[in-house]
Design an enzyme around this catalytic site. Sequence first.
Site, PDB file in Angstrom:
ATOM      1  CG  ASP A 126      30.667 -80.972  55.923  1.00 34.66           C
ATOM      2  OD1 ASP A 126      30.004 -81.864  55.367  1.00 34.66           O
ATOM      3  OD2 ASP A 126      31.156 -80.007  55.314  1.00 34.66           O
ATOM      4  CB  CYS A 148      23.962 -80.369  57.186  1.00 29.74           C
ATOM      5  SG  CYS A 148      23.383 -80.573  58.900  1.00 29.74           S
ATOM      6  CG  ASP A 149      28.208 -77.826  56.452  1.00 28.15           C
ATOM      7  OD1 ASP A 149      27.306 -77.750  57.286  1.00 28.15           O
ATOM      8  OD2 ASP A 149      29.389 -77.596  56.725  1.00 28.15           O
ATOM      9  CE  LYS A 150      30.516 -79.007  51.690  1.00 28.69           C
ATOM     10  NZ  LYS A 150      30.366 -78.877  53.135  1.00 28.69           N
ATOM     11  CB  CYS A 169      26.891 -76.691  64.268  1.00 29.49           C
ATOM     12  SG  CYS A 169      27.220 -78.466  64.181  1.00 29.49           S
ATOM     13  CD  GLU A 216      33.635 -77.746  56.383  1.00 29.68           C
ATOM     14  OE1 GLU A 216      32.979 -77.290  55.438  1.00 29.68           O
ATOM     15  OE2 GLU A 216      33.115 -78.131  57.437  1.00 29.68           O
ATOM     16  CB  SER A 222      34.504 -75.686  59.337  1.00 23.54           C
ATOM     17  OG  SER A 222      33.393 -75.294  60.100  1.00 23.54           O
TER      18      SER A 222
END
Length: 556
Positions: free
Chosen positions: A78, A119-121, A192, A448, A474
Amino acid sequence: MRSDNIKKGIARTPHRSLLMATGVSKKNMNSPFIGIASSFSDLVPGHIGLRDLERQIEKGIHTGGGQSFIFGVPAVCDGIAMGHDGMRYSLPSRDLIADCVETVANAHQLDGLVLLSNCDKITPAMLIAAARINIPCIIVTAGPMLDGESRCEKLSMIKGAFEAVGKYRNGIISESRLLELEEASCPSAGACQGLYTANTMACLTEVIGMSLPHCATAAAVSSEKRRIAFDSGIQIVELVKKCKKPLDIINKDSLRNAIIADLGMGGSTNSFLHILAIANAAGIGDDTPNGISLNDFEELSHKIHQFVKLEPSNDISMTQFHNAGGVNAVLKELLINVPEFKDLEGVALAKTSEIVKNAYVNENIIHNYKEPFTTKPGLGILYGNISPEGSVIKISAVDESCYEFEGKAKTFNSEEDAMKALENDKIKEGDVIVIRYEGPKGGPGMREMLAPTSLLVGKGLGTKAALITDGRFSGGTRGICVGHICPEAANGGMIALIEDGDIIKIDINKRTLDLMVDGETLSKRRAKLKPYTIKYKGLLGKYARTVSDASHGAIV
């Protein structure tokens, strides 16, 4: 075993021949077939270390008596996709990844899966796939990256890089310092460093019980992470033998536990989307009796205190959180102090009450629940005439002096237009930036928006101006930022009717978001509103035509 469908009997001679072509021995033909769904990618910092973890998982599977098969799924970073058209693909990739896992696992009749993510998704996609397929699964999240450092200043991707852009443009730091921060902020493989979406979802996966203890917070480059990966490989074979499936673990109680932990830690607002989508995949969505809905978040948000405060709301990184006790310490506090939090001993993959009971807790970082950072939760749902079906705010990232904010609207029909205004100092104290047509359908893809929120903070407007949007933020967002506004502008939501100069009131204490314009004026504006048209083809066009709104998890 399910894999007997592709390897037992005379009629399966061709199948066995093809399997032998992959290197499967005759002896291992009788072993459980375990897939390793890996989101390895050289493009994504959180995933560049997954090749090593694949090997560790593979060793664990074979040690446990299984036969492993690695296959790949996509991964989007992202941070790299942000601020341009590429971010439209991030949220749609969640459903794409779940489809990929489902396709491979069912086409090849695998007995179990280790879902290697970060990560995010990707992590919520793995949970969605696990719930859909409902064969034994375990999730390995690769873990956070190491903290950055420059001139003895601790850095993260958000505070070291994204917010540095605003500081540079505001004349606070020099270009040479900007370049130093750029180089030092992300020093290793891993997600992150703060409690952004990736690490939030990793923690909630552990809370639900779909990953082993300490998996969420052990650093991506640590030997502890390698051991967890190995142990997960052994564990999946045991799960297959015991026929323990995801829907034995993912239920209303475990998802409400995840919501409670999320509120107590002040995690990413994106978790609302993902938990609703996971519930839907598990057959307990808001269209089912007693399913999980936005009402669960709303109800619990009035009850749960925030007793953990990590970056971006604080300077505490995931590494420090891990050393302070991590998820086990959070569970210990919740089990002792929160009646709504259920003891799901015997449901989770490996967590035992003994592990949680004896968990180390550093109360400087993970406060005693009875002595929280604030009696407010980390996240909240706002309703009002702008968001009659709900909107989301990260309360933990808002200064308490700003819990009641009133300002004049400055409207933009895209993130890019809002960024131009910010960069050209067109946003002033007392403004409410309105970014619309960025929802799941209108974006499409519900981009995002970390760049505008970071720039707002970097320019010193984090407590002086607000931002509302039908898009999303985010997990690293700070400031008075309200997202997920429903209905979205593309569906004719009130946010589409806001005009420059309109007064907008945000009241976190009352959980309200309102446009101070009379009904007659709004009716005239609605009569002039043009219907939204889908401008994209391919994946994004298909997504825009089939996606639900954010209050239902943006599912397709």
